[in-house]
Design an enzyme around this catalytic site. Structure first.
Site, short mmCIF file in Angstrom:
data_model
loop_
_atom_site.label_atom_id
_atom_site.label_comp_id
_atom_site.label_asym_id
_atom_site.label_seq_id
_atom_site.Cartn_x
_atom_site.Cartn_y
_atom_site.Cartn_z
CG HIS A 19 -1.82 1.19 1.29
ND1 HIS A 19 -3.10 1.18 0.79
CD2 HIS A 19 -1.63 2.43 1.79
CE1 HIS A 19 -3.66 2.36 0.97
NE2 HIS A 19 -2.78 3.15 1.59
CD GLU A 20 1.55 3.71 3.69
OE1 GLU A 20 1.91 4.77 3.12
OE2 GLU A 20 0.46 3.60 4.26
CG HIS A 23 0.41 6.31 -0.70
ND1 HIS A 23 -0.61 6.81 -1.48
CD2 HIS A 23 -0.19 5.63 0.33
CE1 HIS A 23 -1.78 6.45 -0.94
NE2 HIS A 23 -1.55 5.74 0.14
#
Length: 424
Positions: A19-20, A23
């Site tokens: 997920h990170e 980003h």
């Protein structure tokens, strides 16, 4: 229990990292300085610096975050704060130390009177212990800042901060986390298809037949193709299962095409058992066949991910049709309890659980709730419509309200999970 804990931590870590990383990757592509990529929360236990980013592992191994420059950050250094600064040969600041437990050799002790690490890049103040000696130093664009907890990050001039990127770049950066969760689920389901040797097919061909089952006693074999049941044409596995389940204890005439091409007719009487709702259903003891082709295994990752997405969105949509219920949500306690059951099913079950959790994380994060990625995307859309962003004060207030609501929901969900799994 140890296996469950390790699995729980590993699954959560994989979800967070993917997920990170979404980003992180798109922030870097947009020229945004990613100051820290953290796995876990709380005190830092390990750090490693590469390509302007400090990668940290923190003591609580649940969750994580990417800290982008200028994104919901507070000023690290304020007037009156004592710091130590390292200077290069040109008398430019290369490191600013605010960590009281670590003293740098050759650092100049300074009590800050004014500082700007975003635009003019300078620091000034009085030499510690000598209020008559005032100094002013320029700060290098890539100077390091040792924060109060000992984490070393790079300072962030305005041109590498989040708001300096274009609106489409910021939207893509916010969307990338949930997008990566969906990609992870697709990959995990493909891996699961390979691990189990194929994909369950809806074709009317029989898979493995259980020993001493009704199907075996009737003469059915793996690979047989069920053409008709009681003169009703059968073309899918679903059609066959429906008739069998609706006919417990009843004689069914199966017309079957064997794997050698010959046709045969067999009488099958489904065994009676209890269904999930307590009603009587028929079973014959045969499994669906597996499609072992490469294409089926690869396609399964996409089709089953979509199936789970539809199920989750449908469940969320029921909030508006059936009303809100805290039982619709599960927090870390519920995830741990389910992980304990999943571990017993083996590695295929764990991979499936990872994929389902990843989709849940992606969908939930896309909800238009302040503090979630979906809330940030909503603010991006509002900015696009207005032609300018909301003021930092309004955006900060919205974020605080969103964080407060999420924390309240998390407390309620956690307490409900504890009651469900441990107190009842």
């Amino acid at each position: 229990m140890v296996t469950t804990i390790i699995t729980f931590i590993l699954v959560f870590s994989i979800l967070v990292i993917f997920h990170e990383f979404g980003h992180y990757y798109f922030a870097k592509k947009a020229g945004i300085l990613v100051r820290e990529f953290a796995i876990g929360f709380g005190p830092k236990i390990f750090s490693y610096r590469k390509n302007e980013t400090t990668f940290t592992i923190r003591i609580l191994p649940i969750g994580g975050y990417v800290r982008m420059a200028g994104y919901e950050e507070e000023a690290e250094i304020k007037p009156g704060m004592p710091v130590g600064v390292l200077l290069n040969e040109q008398n430019e600041v290369t490191t600013i130390n605010t960590y009281k437990k670590k003293q740098l050799l050759k650092a100049v002790p300074l009590e800050v009177s004014a500082i700007d690490l975003e635009k003019d890049l300078y620091i000034e103040g009085y030499m510690a212990g000598n209020e008559s000696e005032f100094v002013h130093y320029s700060v290098k664009r890539d100077a390091m800042l040792i924060e109060e907890d000992g984490t070393e990050v790079q300072i962030a001039p305005l041109d590498v901060q989040f708001q300096a990127a274009s609106l489409p770049q910021r939207m893509m950066t916010n969307f990338a986390g949930p997008m990566n969760n969906i990609i992870l689920a697709i990959v995990a389901f493909i891996v699961m298809a390979f691990l189990q040797g194929g994909v369950v097919s809806d074709a009317n061909k029989l898979g493995p037949v259980m020993a001493d089952s009704v199907a075996q006693q009737a003469g059915l074999s793996e690979g047989d193709q069920v053409v008709q049941i009681n003169n009703k044409k059968i073309s899918t596995w679903t059609e066959m299962v429906k008739i069998i389940q609706e006919s417990p204890g009843q004689s069914l005439m199966f017309t079957v095409k064997s794997s050698d091409g010959s046709n045969k007719q067999l009488v099958v009487i489904p065994e009676t058992t209890k269904g999930s709702d307590g009603s009587e259903v028929g079973i014959i003891g045969v499994q669906a066949s597996l499609d072992k082709s490469l294409g089926a295994k690869l396609l399964f990752g996409f089709t089953y991910t979509w199936t789970v997405i539809v199920q989750i969105v449908s469940a969320l949509g029921s909030i508006f049709t059936k009303g809100f219920s805290i039982d619709m949500f599960g927090g870390p306690v519920a995830i741990y309890a389910t992980t304990e059951a999943v571990v017993k099913t083996g590695y295929i079950g764990i991979v499936n659980w990872l994929a389902v959790l990843s989709i849940n994380l992606g969908i939930i994060n896309l909800l238009p709730v302040p503090a979630l990625d979906g809330g940030k995307l909503l603010l991006n859309i509002i900015e696009g419509v207005r032609g300018k962003p909301l003021s930092p004060e309004k955006e900060g207030l919205i974020t605080i309200i969103g964080v407060g609501a999420l924390l309240l929901l998390m407390v309620l969900v956690t307490w409900n999970d504890i009651q469900t799994y441990f107190l009842k």
